[in-house]
Design an enzyme around this catalytic site. Structure first.
Site, PDB file in Angstrom:
ATOM      1  N   HIS A  50      45.607  25.307  19.882  1.00  0.00           N
ATOM      2  CA  HIS A  50      44.289  25.934  19.719  1.00  0.00           C
ATOM      3  C   HIS A  50      44.468  27.401  19.362  1.00  0.00           C
ATOM      4  O   HIS A  50      44.578  28.270  20.222  1.00  0.00           O
ATOM      5  CB  HIS A  50      43.469  25.794  21.004  1.00  0.00           C
ATOM      6  CG  HIS A  50      42.055  26.259  20.868  1.00  0.00           C
ATOM      7  ND1 HIS A  50      41.035  25.824  21.672  1.00  0.00           N
ATOM      8  CD2 HIS A  50      41.471  27.128  20.013  1.00  0.00           C
ATOM      9  CE1 HIS A  50      39.899  26.402  21.335  1.00  0.00           C
ATOM     10  NE2 HIS A  50      40.154  27.218  20.314  1.00  0.00           N
ATOM     11  N   ALA A 131      31.251  32.810  20.240  1.00  0.00           N
ATOM     12  CA  ALA A 131      31.422  33.472  18.943  1.00  0.00           C
ATOM     13  C   ALA A 131      31.200  32.524  17.767  1.00  0.00           C
ATOM     14  O   ALA A 131      31.370  32.911  16.615  1.00  0.00           O
ATOM     15  CB  ALA A 131      32.820  34.079  18.865  1.00  0.00           C
ATOM     16  N   HIS A 186      32.242  24.708  25.039  1.00  0.00           N
ATOM     17  CA  HIS A 186      31.018  25.292  24.479  1.00  0.00           C
ATOM     18  C   HIS A 186      29.834  24.432  24.903  1.00  0.00           C
ATOM     19  O   HIS A 186      29.070  23.936  24.076  1.00  0.00           O
ATOM     20  CB  HIS A 186      31.123  25.403  22.965  1.00  0.00           C
ATOM     21  CG  HIS A 186      32.105  26.444  22.523  1.00  0.00           C
ATOM     22  ND1 HIS A 186      31.791  27.780  22.420  1.00  0.00           N
ATOM     23  CD2 HIS A 186      33.413  26.340  22.178  1.00  0.00           C
ATOM     24  CE1 HIS A 186      32.852  28.459  22.017  1.00  0.00           C
ATOM     25  NE2 HIS A 186      33.851  27.614  21.872  1.00  0.00           N
ATOM     26  N   HIS A 207      39.427  25.817  26.439  1.00  0.00           N
ATOM     27  CA  HIS A 207      39.561  27.138  27.084  1.00  0.00           C
ATOM     28  C   HIS A 207      38.750  27.219  28.380  1.00  0.00           C
ATOM     29  O   HIS A 207      37.678  27.804  28.443  1.00  0.00           O
ATOM     30  CB  HIS A 207      39.255  28.304  26.144  1.00  0.00           C
ATOM     31  CG  HIS A 207      38.071  28.173  25.239  1.00  0.00           C
ATOM     32  ND1 HIS A 207      36.805  27.843  25.675  1.00  0.00           N
ATOM     33  CD2 HIS A 207      37.962  28.383  23.911  1.00  0.00           C
ATOM     34  CE1 HIS A 207      35.974  27.849  24.661  1.00  0.00           C
ATOM     35  NE2 HIS A 207      36.654  28.167  23.570  1.00  0.00           N
ATOM     36  N   ASP A 265      44.301  30.815  21.348  1.00  0.00           N
ATOM     37  CA  ASP A 265      42.979  31.033  20.753  1.00  0.00           C
ATOM     38  C   ASP A 265      43.002  32.287  19.873  1.00  0.00           C
ATOM     39  O   ASP A 265      42.029  33.031  19.792  1.00  0.00           O
ATOM     40  CB  ASP A 265      41.909  31.156  21.835  1.00  0.00           C
ATOM     41  CG  ASP A 265      40.495  30.889  21.303  1.00  0.00           C
ATOM     42  OD1 ASP A 265      40.375  30.391  20.166  1.00  0.00           O
ATOM     43  OD2 ASP A 265      39.523  31.204  22.011  1.00  0.00           O
ATOM     44  N   LEU A 300      33.342  37.859  23.978  1.00  0.00           N
ATOM     45  CA  LEU A 300      34.710  37.723  23.500  1.00  0.00           C
ATOM     46  C   LEU A 300      34.746  36.755  22.329  1.00  0.00           C
ATOM     47  O   LEU A 300      33.992  35.782  22.276  1.00  0.00           O
ATOM     48  CB  LEU A 300      35.622  37.222  24.622  1.00  0.00           C
ATOM     49  CG  LEU A 300      35.837  38.186  25.798  1.00  0.00           C
ATOM     50  CD1 LEU A 300      36.645  37.499  26.895  1.00  0.00           C
ATOM     51  CD2 LEU A 300      36.526  39.451  25.342  1.00  0.00           C
ATOM     52  N   GLY A 302      37.799  35.289  21.009  1.00  0.00           N
ATOM     53  CA  GLY A 302      39.152  34.777  20.855  1.00  0.00           C
ATOM     54  C   GLY A 302      40.134  35.863  21.238  1.00  0.00           C
ATOM     55  O   GLY A 302      39.760  36.946  21.698  1.00  0.00           O
TER      56      GLY A 302
END
Length: 377
Positions: A50, A131, A186, A207, A265, A300, A302
């Protein structure tokens, strides 16, 4: 070649003092020609499943030269296998990304080996888009996934899903038939919704803690659901920005080293100076080791740390080196179905090796047994 004097990573025993023998690109029982590496650690080449980009390039740009540049940089950092991630973009762009990956794989052009494609979007939710570009968010769509898998010639290995979206459970079951691992992320999914997704066949969390409900004592959410399903692995960005050191330590204690996958990431700004950079049709701002959405310093976007840097950061937080290597080399290789030939230093596997000095600085990289970066004394 026979490397002696080093501590060699073993998936079961941690680090052991033994020689590592390499012949014709493979790890073997015996070999001629001794090379000394006193005080060093020999670890398998890492696998980042990732990350989005580095050295000014992004996987979502879908350019042959950009992907090659990324692969070359990753290899120079001891990351010998890559599974880059796309963004939430339109299907035409995602198709171009997948086709570019398939073409790159067919050429075998050198650099880190491209072992898969990770679709971090578009099947996410607006409330936890982070993001990602909400203009391209899409409900779970098996037909779209199938089209993208065809464009990638079977290389799509991971897809992130918001489990509360309509049709999510059917999507999970269909994705498994496509050979794709579904990772929850997400998402606003609560514990019960996440459990239903894991019961249906989702096997990962994207993540962990980021872009999902918090883990609390009455509402454990995706984190608690992932813990309750032993077959589920969790991604962790250990860059010193996304996750507090205490939480990194807690995750390894809670899930165990065999269920944690260290990821970077990383963005195109990795390996680049501070400044503003394009990101999935938007723009990010980088200051030091922190990347945020331009104009929104609280979101943030990444990381700007590669996977080896994340491994070293995890160790600095108190994670044993052997556990960090397991999370950055063994576990991602297992998820991607390449552990039979990569991800450890067992006899018979490809000789992809990162050589670290006593301070965990990268000293050399071997790829298929050839020295491609650094030097050996």
């Amino acid at each position: 070649m026979k490397i002696t004097g080093a501590m060699v990573f073993d998936p079961k025993e941690g680090f052991v003092s033994r020689e590592l023998c390499i012949r014709e690109g493979l790890i073997v029982q015996q070999a001629e020609g001794e090379v000394r590496a006193p005080g060093c650690y020999l670890i398998p080449g890492l696998t980042d499943l990732h990350f989005h980009g580095c050295v000014g390039e992004d996987f979502s740009d879908a350019t042959a030269g950009g992907l090659q540049k990324m692969a070359d940089y990753e290899l120079s950092r001891g990351i010998t296998q890559i599974c880059p991630a796309g963004m939430t973009l339109g299907e035409d762009t995602l198709t171009a990304i997948c086709r570019n990956a398939a073409a790159h794989r067919a050429k075998e052009p050198g650099g880190a080996e491209l072992v898969g494609v990770n679709l971090e979007g578009p099947f996410l939710c607006k409330a936890k888009k982070g993001a990602q570009n909400e203009a391209f968010l899409h409900d779970p769509d098996l037909d779209m996934l199938h089209r993208l898998q065809q464009a990638a010639q079977g290389m799509v290995k991971l897809v992130t899903l918001a489990a509360e979206q309509p049709g999510a459970l059917e999507f999970i079951q269909g994705a498994r038939q496509e050979g794709v691992t579904v990772s929850l992320g997400h998402t606003t999914a609560d514990y019960d919704t996440a459990c239903a997704a894991y019961k249906a066949g989702a096997r990962q969390a994207t993540h962990l803690f980021n872009a999902m409900p918090p883990f609390t004592h009455r509402e454990p959410g995706v984190v608690g659901a992932a813990f309750d399903y032993p077959e589920v692995k969790v991604e962790l960005i250990s860059d010193g920005v996304h996750i507090h050191p205490s939480v990194v330590r807690a995750v390894f204690r809670l899930f165990g080293k065999d269920r944690v996958i260290l990821i970077s990431d990383s963005l195109r700004a990795t390996g680049m100076p501070d400044g503003r950079y394009p990101f999935g049709g938007q723009e990010i701002e980088v200051r030091g080791n922190r990347a945020t959405m331009a104009g929104d310093p609280n979101t943030l976007a990444g990381s700007v740390s590669d996977l080896l840097a994340c491994l070293k950061t995890a160790v600095s937080f108190g994670i044993p080196l052997a556990d960090a290597v397991t999370a950055a080399a063994v576990n991602p290789a297992k998820v991607l179905g390449i552990y039979h030939r990569l991800g450890s230093l067992d006899v018979g596997k490809q000789a992809n090796v990162a050589v670290l000095d006593e301070h965990l600085e990268l000293k050399a990289v071997l790829f298929h047994g050839d020295l491609v970066s650094g030097s050996l004394d």
